[in-house]
Scaffold this active site. Structure first.
Site, mmCIF file in Angstrom:
data_model
loop_
_atom_site.group_PDB
_atom_site.id
_atom_site.type_symbol
_atom_site.label_atom_id
_atom_site.label_comp_id
_atom_site.label_asym_id
_atom_site.label_seq_id
_atom_site.Cartn_x
_atom_site.Cartn_y
_atom_site.Cartn_z
ATOM 1 C CB SER A 314 -0.939 0.010 1.213
ATOM 2 O OG SER A 314 -0.191 0.030 2.417
ATOM 3 N N GLY A 315 0.319 2.334 -0.507
ATOM 4 C CA GLY A 315 1.052 3.594 -0.576
ATOM 5 C C GLY A 315 0.110 4.755 -0.387
ATOM 6 C CB SER A 316 0.675 8.403 -0.611
ATOM 7 O OG SER A 316 1.240 8.430 -1.915
ATOM 8 N N GLY A 318 -2.849 4.442 -3.002
ATOM 9 C CA GLY A 318 -3.671 3.259 -3.141
ATOM 10 C C GLY A 318 -3.060 2.012 -2.553
ATOM 11 C CB VAL A 320 -0.496 -3.106 -4.767
ATOM 12 C CG1 VAL A 320 -0.220 -4.028 -5.958
ATOM 13 C CG2 VAL A 320 -0.106 -1.678 -5.108
ATOM 14 C CG ASP A 437 7.665 9.309 -5.689
ATOM 15 O OD1 ASP A 437 8.536 9.653 -4.853
ATOM 16 O OD2 ASP A 437 6.629 8.711 -5.388
#
Length: 643
Positions: A314-316, A318, A320, A437
């Site tokens: 997971s990230g900022s 969304g 996965v 990024d």
């Protein structure tokens, strides 16, 4: 086994030597065909079977040797067409020499896949057709030899893209047209042979053309001009045969055509504006490159209702999930966007625009997307990628529960993979792309530990206007990046640049080989990862390297380090040793390997430091980074550097 008097055929059983790295059989009297079993030698870095009497075609199986850097099968009696797949061996970086055989057919458009090749020699064959414009994509070329064939048509203008080209030989073909003037802008070009063609027109006078000893133009009877020392006839000015009335008519017709085109352009802009105003937020399929969409139901079913058991990260923007799409017959990674996060929806558009228009082995492949409504009536957006079985580089560097750590060569390969991806995005795309990024969590590893750059939610496209790159935002997310990897100039202005990506890459390389994040607690005050490594060079590099690069003998009690070929070349593994003599020999090999790691580590650290300089103008160019890292890898694995 080269330079002997061996005769007979190359035995089919040579395919059993699956751990062999270098095969040299050149300058013998070998005959027959190249055995197809050579494709079993997937670990080969160098094949040299030149100067023999080999016949038949190049076996397609040779393309299984995906680690090849050097391939020389020149001076034989080989025939047929050159397999397109041979140009898709992306690892070829030192030499591809197919010269002085009897190959026929055209020069494949797939030659553009050899983006890392340094020297290409296909001279002395029976090739015909035009020289493909795609050869301009081979940006690492320094030596190009296509002479003594039957190439026709004009000299491709794309040769101007080969900024590092030192030698170019197109002599003894059937080329026509004028000499491209852009060739005189290649500052590195020291040898140019265009003799015995059917070239016409004016000879340029600058660059390599100003050195009479470097340019050969004999046998082109319709050339003119150039330096006076060439003793070529002056170029005649075409006589004006048009009357003033005819000239006036041309001006009027041209003006009418331009006016009509402007009117059409204004109408299209107006209609496009109205269409955008009446298009709802959910109409994104028209904006993202014609990718085939997938339904919410398909994604819901393949993830078992987006179950936590299928969550892989997971990230900022969304989370996965992994799944299996039956319509694609493959495992996939599904990135479900958190639409409540500012900019998340627009990151889908940005990522689709970028990934639907680029192709590179070191970029994550975007397969499809979903823009729909979920079962609760909420807006749902997701991106679907090919699944990377080994997860992110972040996991491999910083999770202590991993039993196997990355050795030096694997890290170097990863650094090369990421550099190749950035070089492609910055310099080889039609419109350059800035990632914005770059960090270990956005570098994913497949089941062969090949690195793929992903997460283009903040990426920006750059358009070229009069030769100057102009930033064009594909997302209004803003320039945030990640603390520790974002270049210092981004904090002072909102302008993104290639140099910003280079800085992030430099930090990633330093983290890759020190094992320390740029936000580590030891970097306080005026100390940072860049200075931490820079101050250790050149004598104390081993003090700042990741201890996991070399297994410690003390930690393994009776275990010792041995050099094995089961994984990567010179890969260090642990094994039990009972015999004193074997232990002594193993220790000797370990000391040799340690010295080579230390020597190459200094070179890698210099690349990382050079990329992460505070001033953007002092940072390295990604094309040079790729070349330097390839050189370091070749030195480390013991492959001879040619040319």
């Amino acid at each position: 086994m080269g330079h002997n008097l061996f005769h007979g055929t190359i035995p089919f059983s040579i395919g059993n030597l699956q751990n062999i790295r270098i095969l040299v059989l050149e300058d013998n009297r070998l005959s027959g065909q190249i055995p197809s079993s050579i494709g079993n030698l997937s670990n080969l870095y160098q094949i040299s079977i030149a100067q023999n009497k080999l016949e038949g075609n190049i076996p397609v199986s040779i393309t299984n040797c995906q680690n090849l850097q050097y391939l020389d099968i020149s001076d034989n009696n080989l025939n047929g067409t050159i397999p397109d797949d041979i140009f898709r061996i992306s690892s070829l970086s030192l030499l591809l020499n197919l010269s002085r055989n009897s190959f026929t057919g055209n020069l494949s458009w797939d030659i553009s896949k050899l983006i890392n090749i340094n020297k290409l020699d296909i001279s002395g064959n029976k090739l015909s057709g035009e020289i493909s414009e795609t050869i301009g994509a081979c940006v690492s070329l320094e030596f190009l030899y296509l002479q003594e064939n039957s190439f026709q048509g004009i000299i491709p203008a794309s040769l101007n893209s080969l900024k590092g080209l030192q030698e170019l030989d197109l002599s003894r073909n059937h080329l026509t047209g004028e000499i491209p003037k852009d060739l005189q802008s290649l500052d590195s070009l020291k040898y140019l042979n265009l003799s015995y063609n059917n070239l016409a027109g004016q000879i340029p006078t600058e660059g390599v053309f100003s050195n009479l000893s470097a340019v050969f133009l004999t046998g082109n009877n319709n050339l003119c001009g150039g330096l006076t020392e060439l003793q070529q006839p002056e170029c005649r000015t075409k006589r004006k045969s048009n009357s003033s009335a005819a000239i006036l008519a041309i001006i009027i017709v041209t003006s009418v055509i331009i006016s009509v085109m402007l009117a059409i352009a204004v109408a299209l802009v107006y209609l496009r504006g109205r269409k955008l105003k009446t298009t709802s937020l959910s109409a994104e399929p028209e904006e993202i490159g014609g990718l085939m969409s997938v339904s919410y139901t398909d994604l819901y079913n393949t993830t078992n209702g987006f179950s936590g058991d299928n969550l892989i990260g997971s990230g900022s923007f969304g989370s996965v999930y992994k799944g299996y799409l039956t319509q694609m017959e493959r495992h996939v990674a599904i990135k479900v966007l958190k639409l409540e996060t500012n900019g998340a929806a627009k990151s889908l558009t940005a990522e689709c625009k970028v990934l639907s228009s680029v192709r590179h082995r070191n970029l994550v492949k975007l397969l499809t997307y979903c823009s729909s409504i979920d079962y609760k009536g909420n807006e749902f957006k997701a991106l679907v990628y090919e699944l990377m079985d080994n997860g992110s580089l972040e996991k491999w560097l910083h999770q202590d529960d991993l039993f196997v750590k990355l050795n030096f060569l694997r890290r170097l390969n990863i650094a090369i993979d990421v550099a190749s991806a950035l070089h492609y995005l910055h310099d080889l795309c039609e419109n350059p792309i800035v990632h914005c990024d770059l960090k270990p969590s956005n570098v994913l590893l497949d089941d062969d530990m090949v690195a793929h750059l992903g997460d283009f939610g903040l990426a920006k496209l750059f358009l070229s206007v009069d030769g100057v790159s102009q930033g064009q935002t594909t997302s209004s997310v803003g320039i945030r990046g990640t603390i520790g990897y974002t270049p210092p100039e981004y904090g002072m202005s909102g302008t993104t640049s290639k140099e910003g990506d280079v800085y992030s890459y430099g930090i990633l390389v330093l983290e890759l080989f020190t094992g320390k994040r740029p936000t580590d607690q030891i970097f306080e005050g005026h100390t940072n990862l860049h200075n931490y490594v820079k101050n250790s060079l050149p004598n104390d590099a081993e003090k700042v390297m990741d201890p996991a690069l070399l297994l410690s003998k003390e930690k393994k009690e009776k275990s010792v380090l041995t050099v094995t070929k089961k994984e990567d070349e010179n890969c260090l593994m642990s094994s039990q040793v009972d015999d004193d003599d074997e232990e002594e020999e193993t220790d000797r090999l370990c000391r040799l390997n340690y010295d080579k790691v230390r020597e190459c580590l200094v070179s890698v650290f210099k690349v990382g430091v050079g990329c992460s300089n505070e001033s953007p103008h002092e940072r390295m160019y990604m094309g040079d980074v790729v070349k330097e890292l390839h050189f370091i890898r070749s030195h480390f694995v013991g492959v001879r550097i040619y040319g």
